[in-house]
Design a protein around this motif. Structure first.
Motif, PDB file in Angstrom:
ATOM      1  N   LEU A  20       0.837  -1.217   0.000  1.00 35.95           N
ATOM      2  CA  LEU A  20       0.000   0.000   0.000  1.00 35.95           C
ATOM      3  C   LEU A  20       0.865   1.257   0.000  1.00 35.95           C
ATOM      4  CD1 LEU A  20      -2.869  -1.006   2.460  1.00 35.95           C
ATOM      5  CD2 LEU A  20      -3.081  -0.571   0.014  1.00 35.95           C
ATOM      6  N   LEU A  21       1.936   1.223   0.762  1.00 33.68           N
ATOM      7  CA  LEU A  21       2.842   2.388   0.815  1.00 33.68           C
ATOM      8  C   LEU A  21       3.386   2.701  -0.566  1.00 33.68           C
ATOM      9  CD1 LEU A  21       5.071   2.065   4.015  1.00 33.68           C
ATOM     10  CD2 LEU A  21       3.656   3.994   3.354  1.00 33.68           C
ATOM     11  N   ILE A  22       3.868   1.657  -1.247  1.00 41.49           N
ATOM     12  CA  ILE A  22       4.428   1.855  -2.592  1.00 41.49           C
ATOM     13  C   ILE A  22       3.367   2.413  -3.533  1.00 41.49           C
ATOM     14  CG2 ILE A  22       5.198   0.592  -4.660  1.00 41.49           C
ATOM     15  CD1 ILE A  22       7.113  -0.879  -3.011  1.00 41.49           C
ATOM     16  N   LYS A  23       2.152   1.838  -3.462  1.00 46.77           N
ATOM     17  CA  LYS A  23       1.102   2.270  -4.390  1.00 46.77           C
ATOM     18  C   LYS A  23       0.734   3.742  -4.197  1.00 46.77           C
ATOM     19  CE  LYS A  23      -0.828  -2.137  -5.538  1.00 46.77           C
ATOM     20  NZ  LYS A  23      -2.017  -2.950  -5.766  1.00 46.77           N
ATOM     21  N   PHE A  24       0.566   4.163  -2.939  1.00 44.66           N
ATOM     22  CA  PHE A  24       0.156   5.553  -2.724  1.00 44.66           C
ATOM     23  C   PHE A  24       1.314   6.528  -2.952  1.00 44.66           C
ATOM     24  CE2 PHE A  24      -3.488   3.465  -0.792  1.00 44.66           C
ATOM     25  CZ  PHE A  24      -4.506   4.209  -1.367  1.00 44.66           C
ATOM     26  N   ARG A  25       2.529   6.099  -2.659  1.00 40.20           N
ATOM     27  CA  ARG A  25       3.669   6.993  -2.935  1.00 40.20           C
ATOM     28  C   ARG A  25       3.855   7.149  -4.444  1.00 40.20           C
ATOM     29  NH1 ARG A  25       7.458   4.994   2.042  1.00 40.20           N
ATOM     30  NH2 ARG A  25       6.529   6.397   3.566  1.00 40.20           N
ATOM     31  N   ASN A  26       3.640   6.038  -5.173  1.00 41.75           N
ATOM     32  CA  ASN A  26       3.749   6.123  -6.637  1.00 41.75           C
ATOM     33  C   ASN A  26       2.674   7.031  -7.218  1.00 41.75           C
ATOM     34  OD1 ASN A  26       5.970   4.534  -6.850  1.00 41.75           O
ATOM     35  ND2 ASN A  26       4.899   2.688  -7.507  1.00 41.75           N
ATOM     36  N   LEU A  27       1.494   6.956  -6.643  1.00 39.17           N
ATOM     37  CA  LEU A  27       0.388   7.789  -7.123  1.00 39.17           C
ATOM     38  C   LEU A  27       0.746   9.267  -6.950  1.00 39.17           C
ATOM     39  CD1 LEU A  27      -2.536   7.531  -8.137  1.00 39.17           C
ATOM     40  CD2 LEU A  27      -3.280   7.657  -5.765  1.00 39.17           C
ATOM     41  N   ASP A  28       1.273   9.598  -5.775  1.00 37.69           N
ATOM     42  CA  ASP A  28       1.689  10.975  -5.489  1.00 37.69           C
ATOM     43  C   ASP A  28       2.776  11.401  -6.488  1.00 37.69           C
ATOM     44  OD1 ASP A  28       2.338  13.370  -4.203  1.00 37.69           O
ATOM     45  OD2 ASP A  28       3.748  12.386  -2.850  1.00 37.69           O
ATOM     46  N   ALA A  29       3.758  10.502  -6.706  1.00 36.97           N
ATOM     47  CA  ALA A  29       4.859  10.817  -7.619  1.00 36.97           C
ATOM     48  C   ALA A  29       4.331  11.033  -9.036  1.00 36.97           C
ATOM     49  CB  ALA A  29       5.894   9.691  -7.601  1.00 36.97           C
ATOM     50  N   GLU A  30       3.319  10.234  -9.423  1.00 33.64           N
ATOM     51  CA  GLU A  30       2.788  10.359 -10.789  1.00 33.64           C
ATOM     52  C   GLU A  30       2.101  11.705 -10.988  1.00 33.64           C
ATOM     53  OE1 GLU A  30       0.003   7.358 -11.952  1.00 33.64           O
ATOM     54  OE2 GLU A  30      -0.039   8.094 -14.019  1.00 33.64           O
ATOM     55  N   TYR A  31       1.353  12.159 -10.004  1.00 29.31           N
ATOM     56  CA  TYR A  31       0.725  13.488 -10.084  1.00 29.31           C
ATOM     57  C   TYR A  31       1.796  14.537 -10.354  1.00 29.31           C
ATOM     58  CZ  TYR A  31      -4.100  12.699  -8.591  1.00 29.31           C
ATOM     59  OH  TYR A  31      -5.404  12.333  -8.541  1.00 29.31           O
ATOM     60  N   ARG A  32       2.888  14.442  -9.565  1.00 32.38           N
ATOM     61  CA  ARG A  32       3.949  15.445  -9.698  1.00 32.38           C
ATOM     62  C   ARG A  32       4.623  15.338 -11.064  1.00 32.38           C
ATOM     63  NH1 ARG A  32       4.481  17.345  -4.258  1.00 32.38           N
ATOM     64  NH2 ARG A  32       3.239  15.924  -2.999  1.00 32.38           N
ATOM     65  N   TYR A  33       4.843  14.078 -11.520  1.00 33.65           N
ATOM     66  CA  TYR A  33       5.469  13.859 -12.822  1.00 33.65           C
ATOM     67  C   TYR A  33       4.638  14.488 -13.935  1.00 33.65           C
ATOM     68  CZ  TYR A  33       6.636  11.395 -17.118  1.00 33.65           C
ATOM     69  OH  TYR A  33       6.949  11.111 -18.410  1.00 33.65           O
ATOM     70  N   LEU A  34       3.302  14.375 -13.787  1.00 35.77           N
ATOM     71  CA  LEU A  34       2.413  14.933 -14.807  1.00 35.77           C
ATOM     72  C   LEU A  34       2.261  16.446 -14.680  1.00 35.77           C
ATOM     73  CD1 LEU A  34      -0.377  12.195 -14.712  1.00 35.77           C
ATOM     74  CD2 LEU A  34       1.262  12.575 -16.563  1.00 35.77           C
ATOM     75  N   GLY A  35       2.899  17.021 -13.654  1.00 35.57           N
ATOM     76  CA  GLY A  35       2.806  18.465 -13.444  1.00 35.57           C
ATOM     77  C   GLY A  35       1.459  18.855 -12.850  1.00 35.57           C
ATOM     78  N   LEU A  36       0.770  17.869 -12.230  1.00 37.48           N
ATOM     79  CA  LEU A  36      -0.543  18.151 -11.644  1.00 37.48           C
ATOM     80  C   LEU A  36      -0.406  18.314 -10.136  1.00 37.48           C
ATOM     81  CD1 LEU A  36      -2.583  15.394 -13.512  1.00 37.48           C
ATOM     82  CD2 LEU A  36      -2.579  17.846 -13.992  1.00 37.48           C
ATOM     83  N   TYR A  37      -1.362  19.017  -9.553  1.00 35.82           N
ATOM     84  CA  TYR A  37      -1.347  19.178  -8.104  1.00 35.82           C
ATOM     85  C   TYR A  37      -1.705  17.841  -7.454  1.00 35.82           C
ATOM     86  CZ  TYR A  37      -2.774  20.379  -3.438  1.00 35.82           C
ATOM     87  OH  TYR A  37      -2.888  20.402  -2.076  1.00 35.82           O
ATOM     88  N   SER A  38      -0.882  17.392  -6.505  1.00 24.87           N
ATOM     89  CA  SER A  38      -1.168  16.129  -5.825  1.00 24.87           C
ATOM     90  C   SER A  38      -1.912  16.389  -4.521  1.00 24.87           C
ATOM     91  CB  SER A  38       0.138  15.384  -5.530  1.00 24.87           C
ATOM     92  OG  SER A  38      -0.148  14.254  -4.730  1.00 24.87           O
ATOM     93  N   PRO A  39      -3.087  15.736  -4.335  1.00 25.14           N
ATOM     94  CA  PRO A  39      -3.797  15.925  -3.063  1.00 25.14           C
ATOM     95  C   PRO A  39      -3.102  15.187  -1.918  1.00 25.14           C
ATOM     96  CG  PRO A  39      -4.992  14.378  -4.463  1.00 25.14           C
ATOM     97  CD  PRO A  39      -3.830  14.868  -5.264  1.00 25.14           C
ATOM     98  N   ILE A  40      -2.063  14.418  -2.270  1.00 26.10           N
ATOM     99  CA  ILE A  40      -1.318  13.666  -1.248  1.00 26.10           C
ATOM    100  C   ILE A  40      -0.037  14.433  -0.906  1.00 26.10           C
ATOM    101  CG2 ILE A  40      -0.070  11.502  -0.772  1.00 26.10           C
ATOM    102  CD1 ILE A  40      -1.990  10.110  -2.715  1.00 26.10           C
ATOM    103  N   ASP A  41       0.133  14.747   0.375  1.00 22.80           N
ATOM    104  CA  ASP A  41       1.349  15.464   0.761  1.00 22.80           C
ATOM    105  C   ASP A  41       2.384  14.509   1.367  1.00 22.80           C
ATOM    106  OD1 ASP A  41       2.698  17.948   0.881  1.00 22.80           O
ATOM    107  OD2 ASP A  41       2.428  17.978   3.048  1.00 22.80           O
ATOM    108  N   GLY A  42       1.936  13.345   1.807  1.00 25.24           N
ATOM    109  CA  GLY A  42       2.849  12.361   2.386  1.00 25.24           C
ATOM    110  C   GLY A  42       2.079  11.111   2.784  1.00 25.24           C
ATOM    111  N   VAL A  43       2.803   9.986   2.836  1.00 23.62           N
ATOM    112  CA  VAL A  43       2.167   8.723   3.222  1.00 23.62           C
ATOM    113  C   VAL A  43       3.062   8.009   4.226  1.00 23.62           C
ATOM    114  CG1 VAL A  43       1.080   6.605   2.346  1.00 23.62           C
ATOM    115  CG2 VAL A  43       1.402   8.529   0.802  1.00 23.62           C
ATOM    116  N   THR A  44       2.466   7.566   5.323  1.00 19.21           N
ATOM    117  CA  THR A  44       3.238   6.764   6.279  1.00 19.21           C
ATOM    118  C   THR A  44       2.419   5.516   6.600  1.00 19.21           C
ATOM    119  OG1 THR A  44       2.247   7.883   8.176  1.00 19.21           O
ATOM    120  CG2 THR A  44       4.328   8.777   7.394  1.00 19.21           C
TER     121      THR A  44
END
Ligand code: 0O2
Length: 263
Positions: A20-44
């Motif tokens: 789950l950690l990998i999946k949500f961190r990847n999702l956050d990274a993908e938003y940033r990669y696409l230049g989009l605002y990520s609603p995720i600021d961090g995952v623990t």
């Protein structure tokens, strides 16, 4: 209480947490990669400690052989957001996912607990492919703002210190702190657009600078020194002027040039 093999019991929860950690961190990274605002600021994430599991089982009168089925937050994920408005976005994203099933939701954002606790909880079932076959693992996802998290961590420490019996006066001060954290979230929401625009602009600028430097390097490499030198000077000038539009134009020019060299 019957003997429990804790290592075997907790292993699939650890695997679930890791995935789950990998999946949500990847999702956050993908938003940033696409230049989009990520609603995720961090995952623990964490796997609940054995003492905490036993304490909960005791409090809820759960027999040892029912712990795995009835304690649903052995695997726990926490998603932090910059703004309260990001919470429903993350909730919706989780509801739509095909790789986990939401079985329960608790909205302590709109209906905060008596303690002052605010957070959005989702209980999910995660399909885990183990070496021994398929298994559905329960997990709890807590979604909250950084301010809500700051408060919850402080309150948790005090509750732990006083074994759940926080003195009345301190409880009241904690409630005041929860209200202050909530006011901070409300204040931050009023300048949300300015902050997200600034973040987006910074991301665009970073992407541009990295692309320009990359292309300048190609130019040098192709021994087109004079042109590269000129463009490098132009870049330094635009950088000093903080001229974003100029940098965009230079970037386009360099992209065309790089294509030509590749041909
Ligand atoms: P830890 O150490 O965080 O793992 P409950 O009966 O309230 O204990 P329940 O019914 O499973 O638990 O669900 P609930 O209340 O929706 O969620 C429990 C978890 O939410 C807690 O886990 C905390 O992480 C968090 N939480 C709930 N209420 C509060 C609160 O008032 N203050 C803080 N700081 N956190 C809270 P655990 O099991 O307490 O422990």
């Amino acid at each position: 209480m019957e003997m429990i093999n804790w290592k075997d019991l907790l292993y699939p929860y650890q695997q679930t947490m890791d995935e789950l950690l990998i999946k949500f961190r990847n999702l956050d990274a993908e938003y940033r990669y696409l230049g989009l605002y990520s609603p995720i600021d961090g995952v623990t994430g964490r796997v609940k400690s054995i003492t905490s599991i036993l304490e909960k089982a005791n409090r809820k009168q759960i027999p040892a052989d029912r712990i795995a089925e009835e304690i649903e937050d052995i695997a726990g994920l926490r998603i932090l957001c910059q703004f309260t408005e990001d919470i429903p976005k993350v909730v919706e994203m989780i509801r739509r996912r095909k790789d986990m099933r939401v079985v329960e939701e608790r909205d302590y954002v709109h209906h905060h607990k008596e303690s002052g606790y605010r957070s959005y909880h989702m209980i999910i079932r995660y399909p885990l492919q183990t070496a021994l076959g398929f298994k559905e693992i329960p997990a709890e996802i807590q979604i909250r703002t950084n301010a809500m998290n700051f408060w919850a961590a402080a309150e948790h420490s005090l509750r732990y210190k006083y074994s759940g019996n926080v003195p009345k006066a301190l409880q009241e001060r904690l409630i005041n702190c929860a209200e202050a954290a909530n006011r901070l979230d409300e204040e931050m929401s009023t300048i949300r657009e300015e902050i997200t625009n600034a973040t987006r602009e910074n991301q665009i600028k970073e992407g541009l600078v990295s692309n320009i430097l990359d292309k300048l390097h190609i130019l040098y490499f192709r021994e087109n020194m004079e042109e590269a030198e000129q463009m490098n000077e132009e870049f330094i000038r635009l950088w000093n002027e903080d001229n974003l539009e100029g940098m965009k134009a230079l970037n386009d020019k360099l992209n065309v040039l790089a294509e030509t060299f590749r041909l």
